[in-house]
Motif scaffolding. Structure first.
Motif, mmCIF file in Angstrom:
data_model
loop_
_atom_site.group_PDB
_atom_site.id
_atom_site.type_symbol
_atom_site.label_atom_id
_atom_site.label_comp_id
_atom_site.label_asym_id
_atom_site.label_seq_id
_atom_site.Cartn_x
_atom_site.Cartn_y
_atom_site.Cartn_z
ATOM 1 N N ILE A 38 10.525 57.537 29.909
ATOM 2 C CA ILE A 38 11.512 59.309 29.932
ATOM 3 C C ILE A 38 9.915 59.783 30.254
ATOM 4 N N GLU A 39 8.650 59.892 29.221
ATOM 5 C CA GLU A 39 7.799 60.618 29.552
ATOM 6 C C GLU A 39 7.143 60.999 31.027
ATOM 7 N N ASN A 40 7.062 59.670 31.158
ATOM 8 C CA ASN A 40 6.256 59.105 32.816
ATOM 9 C C ASN A 40 7.444 59.238 34.152
ATOM 10 N N ARG A 50 8.348 65.913 25.814
ATOM 11 C CA ARG A 50 9.294 66.511 24.707
ATOM 12 C C ARG A 50 9.722 67.736 24.926
ATOM 13 N N GLY A 51 10.550 68.446 24.070
ATOM 14 C CA GLY A 51 10.919 69.780 23.948
ATOM 15 C C GLY A 51 11.974 70.143 25.963
ATOM 16 N N GLY A 110 18.164 69.491 24.179
ATOM 17 C CA GLY A 110 17.233 69.599 25.031
ATOM 18 C C GLY A 110 16.616 68.204 24.270
ATOM 19 N N LEU A 111 14.996 67.855 24.644
ATOM 20 C CA LEU A 111 14.927 66.020 24.123
ATOM 21 C C LEU A 111 14.358 66.955 22.995
ATOM 22 N N HIS A 146 9.843 63.332 19.643
ATOM 23 C CA HIS A 146 10.270 62.320 19.819
ATOM 24 C C HIS A 146 11.071 62.413 20.975
ATOM 25 N N THR A 147 10.589 61.719 23.238
ATOM 26 C CA THR A 147 11.767 61.801 23.771
ATOM 27 C C THR A 147 13.035 61.243 23.962
ATOM 28 N N LEU A 148 12.578 60.550 22.493
ATOM 29 C CA LEU A 148 13.951 59.238 23.262
ATOM 30 C C LEU A 148 14.876 59.970 22.378
#
Length: 378
Positions: free
Chosen positions: A311-313, A318-319, A328-329, A333-335
């Protein structure tokens, strides 16, 4: 029948979404729970069992059915299979973290790394909850359940529950139905008697998460305190004042893929083999050996890859949230997909679909939701 005034499910779920059910039943004893479920089955119509509401994503529209809320509690101590073990039979509605806290207080090891996980004990075997190298499958002995196919109460050993990575025969996977529809009434765990003394920690994953050397000794209480602190930093411990915790926990599962597909992902993507790599041993009788060794068997191994990294890549930090959206994320933690304040299920579903699309476009992998979806689709 312990029927109560129905309230919107947004008030009973940690993601804070969900319309009002047509009927709400609260069962505080096993007899009440069995009677309620049997009556609902006899009547037909939509229904589901609600525990702590921490693994549910419920839609905005009213739920035209019955919700049975499990409020049973209690822990019975039983002899273990060995002198250094003990068994605890726990009622399905008992708060999971309260159960973990009690095991630590009694000096029983086996679930302390799962401190802070929200939900109830009855829900824990459904998705084989786990954290930092510990999973329910490692200590679960059996469950008492009410089987939908027979309507009877039975005790089923853990070996027959199909416990795997965040799954079991009870799990309602997105787009599928459970292999064994049933309602768990209680769960029995076998734990190790270790007391309050410090001792080395065997699990490398837990040692790594807590920054422990291989020979460093700590107590169960130390582990619980530090796991809670670690989870809190990620927004994974429920806090009424912190919107980062207004979530269903990890919204997407870490993906299980083939070893060949895992090799197509960037080297930096965290990957964990699902089974140890063992060199095959071929035994050929001397009388049958012709000087030629057969090729080694081809094994199709599976690999777990980090959904958070994907997700991050895929460009979602985050947010992340859409303009004017209340979903929102998590900023930690992006999960975790979070309800930032009165978000609708539609807003959270929109964000979930966008995350799936971004990861699929970037890495060719469709992330699967972890919560049970009721009255809502992605």
């Amino acid at each position: 029948m312990p029927e109560v005034d129905a309230v919107p499910l947004a008030r009973l779920t940690t993601l804070r979404t969900g319309g009002q059910p047509a009927r709400l039943i609260e069962a505080t004893t096993t007899d009440e729970l069995v009677a309620a479920v049997r009556e609902v089955w006899a009547e037909g119509g939509a229904w589901f069992v609600l525990g702590g509401g921490s693994n549910l994503f419920v839609g905005d529209e009213p739920f035209d059915g019955t919700v049975i809320r499990v409020r049973t509690t209690g822990i019975d101590e039983l002899p273990g299979s060995r002198p250094d073990t003990v068994r605890l039979r726990v009622q399905a509605g008992h708060d999971w973290d309260a159960f973990v806290a009690e095991t630590v207080a009694r000096g029983y090891a086996g679930v302390e790394a799962m401190s802070g996980i929200p939900g109830t004990v009855g829900a824990a075997p459904v998705q084989n909850v786990g954290a930092y190298g510990q999973e329910v499958v490692q200590t679960l002995v059996e469950v008492e359940l009410l089987d939908e196919s027979t309507g009877e109460v039975s005790t089923v050993p853990a070996a027959e529950l199909g416990l795997g990575f965040r799954t079991s025969v009870f799990k309602h996977h997105y787009g599928s139905v459970p292999e064994r529809p049933a309602v768990i009434l209680s769960a029995t765990f076998e734990l190790e008697r270790v007391g309050d003394d410090a001792r080395p920690i065997a699990g490398a994953q837990l040692r790594g998460a807590l920054g422990l050397d291989a020979d460093e000794a700590v107590s169960l209480r130390w582990i619980r305190d530090h796991v809670l602190a670690t989870r809190a930093r990620k927004g994974m411990v429920l806090d009424a004042e912190d919107p980062d915790t207004w979530s269903a926990g990890s919204f997407f599962q870490n993906a299980i893929v083939s070893e060949s597909f895992a090799r197509t992902l960037p080297e930096a993507c965290p990957k964990w083999p699902m089974a140890p790599e063992i060199d095959p041993v071929t035994v050929i009788p001397l009388a049958a050996f012709d000087g030629i060794l057969p090729p080694p068997p081809v094994e199709r191994r599976e690999v777990k890859v980090s959904a958070a990294w994907l997700i991050e890549n895929a460009g979602l930090s985050r947010g992340f949230r859409f303009p004017r959206s209340r979903a929102g994320l998590s900023t930690k933690h992006t999960l975790a997909l979070t309800n930032r304040g009165e978000a609708t299920a539609a807003e959270i579903a929109q964000l979930a679909r966008f995350v799936q699309q971004r990861v699929q476009a970037e890495f060719g992998l469709l992330l699967q939701p972890e919560p049970v979806l009721v009255n809502v689709e992605l």
